[in-house]
Design an enzyme around this catalytic site. Sequence first.
Site, PDB file in Angstrom:
ATOM      1  N   LYS A   1      37.196  52.240  57.657  1.00  0.00           N
ATOM      2  CA  LYS A   1      38.205  52.434  56.427  1.00  0.00           C
ATOM      3  C   LYS A   1      39.166  53.209  56.596  1.00  0.00           C
ATOM      4  O   LYS A   1      40.274  53.405  56.324  1.00  0.00           O
ATOM      5  CB  LYS A   1      37.044  52.936  55.347  1.00  0.00           C
ATOM      6  CG  LYS A   1      36.309  52.027  54.624  1.00  0.00           C
ATOM      7  CD  LYS A   1      35.182  52.291  53.850  1.00  0.00           C
ATOM      8  CE  LYS A   1      33.948  51.364  53.490  1.00  0.00           C
ATOM      9  NZ  LYS A   1      32.969  51.683  52.729  1.00  0.00           N
TER      10      LYS A   1
ATOM     11  N   GLN B   1      30.167  57.159  51.175  1.00  0.00           N
ATOM     12  CA  GLN B   1      29.547  56.106  51.733  1.00  0.00           C
ATOM     13  C   GLN B   1      27.966  56.068  51.305  1.00  0.00           C
ATOM     14  O   GLN B   1      27.392  57.254  51.505  1.00  0.00           O
ATOM     15  CB  GLN B   1      29.743  56.252  53.114  1.00  0.00           C
ATOM     16  CG  GLN B   1      29.308  55.071  54.007  1.00  0.00           C
ATOM     17  CD  GLN B   1      29.915  53.774  53.668  1.00  0.00           C
ATOM     18  OE1 GLN B   1      31.130  53.604  53.485  1.00  0.00           O
ATOM     19  NE2 GLN B   1      29.133  52.838  53.626  1.00  0.00           N
TER      20      GLN B   1
ATOM     21  N   ASP C   1      35.921  53.287  44.638  1.00  0.00           N
ATOM     22  CA  ASP C   1      34.948  52.211  44.695  1.00  0.00           C
ATOM     23  C   ASP C   1      34.652  51.728  43.393  1.00  0.00           C
ATOM     24  O   ASP C   1      33.824  50.506  43.448  1.00  0.00           O
ATOM     25  CB  ASP C   1      33.642  52.837  45.557  1.00  0.00           C
ATOM     26  CG  ASP C   1      33.574  52.637  46.836  1.00  0.00           C
ATOM     27  OD1 ASP C   1      34.092  51.678  47.478  1.00  0.00           O
ATOM     28  OD2 ASP C   1      32.648  53.315  47.553  1.00  0.00           O
TER      29      ASP C   1
END
Length: 299
Positions: A54, A98, A121
């Site tokens: 990412k 994460q 997200d």
Amino acid sequence: MAAEIISGTDMARTIRTEITEGVQEMKGRTGRVPGLATVLVGADPPSQSYVRMKNRAASEVGIESRQIDLSEEITEDELLGWIEGLNADPDIHAVLVQLPLPDHIDKGRVLEAIHPAKDVDGFHPVNVGRMTVGDPAAMIPCTPLGVIELLMRSGIDPRGQHAVVVGRSNIVGRPMGALLLSEQRGGDATVTVAHLLTKDLASHTRMADILVVAAGAPGLITADMVRPGAVVIDVGINRIEDPSREKGYRITGDVRFDEVKEVASHITPVPGGVGPMTIAMLLSNTLRAARALIPGSSG
Ligand SMILES: NC(=O)c1ccc[n+]([C@@H]2O[C@H](COP(=O)([O-])OP(=O)(O)OC[C@H]3O[C@@H](n4cnc5c(N)ncnc54)[C@H](OP(=O)(O)O)[C@@H]3O)[C@@H](O)[C@H]2O)c1
């Protein structure tokens, strides 16, 4: 006739070029670029590799990326303190924690601590709620957003179609169903969401004009479960042991690609389908978040 194979890799490359241009434009207008912070707790190898990927993808399009590596032993309060700092940091417009987190940390508390405007997200309850009611201000989870983008850019509009989603997780299946049902671009479908307790799964999947599979069950979808001419999107990423490969495993989807491609009109491969689109949507959400937070950044 064999299905058209939709390359998420090629499409994601195009999107990354568009994002690079968007970042340059922002820089020209404001002298600033979007900033993405990725927070990694512990040393889980797949998580480390996702976060690396990412950050690399962010840097390639000109996004300033900051990786925050925290010890497995960190307390929940300490982690919340880090998030508070990133929420207040004017150079950071996007914050991603994460998952999974270690067991002693309450994932819900952590996700709720991220400022909704920086929640790239789309897991914060405010964004989940906004998405569910079709509020355009919602930050939308990257994988289902990637699927919608992939459909629309392939000329497949779900409007009026019967979409069947296999899987109801909070990160893929559930938001996927909500987006397909919404009245926004890429929505307006009639939606069925199936899961492990669904009776006679095949009777549902065979009804699908668009079948999106996010079950994490390798090879679950066989050719006889697909209506001829249906569009099949395989979200699954499964590691299968394979001693013939250097790494000892290979990656496979939830759909039996070789047989289903003979029935479907369009199909995505694994790897090279939804995966690259997910990362492209993270970059897109980051640019969007920065545009909303930096005054004068969009025309
Ligand atoms: N391409 C990408 O970028 C990307 C991103 C995220 C995830 N993934 C992959 O997508 C897959 C799903 O991920 P996830 O996080 O959503 O997984 P998850 O949290 O394990 O959820 C799986 C869902 O599928 C349902 N399911 C599992 N087996 C089934 C079966 N045999 N029949 C019907 N439903 C079944 C489960 O039903 P219940 O709710 O009843 O248990 C659950 O709702 C995984 O392979 C994951 O690696 C890919």
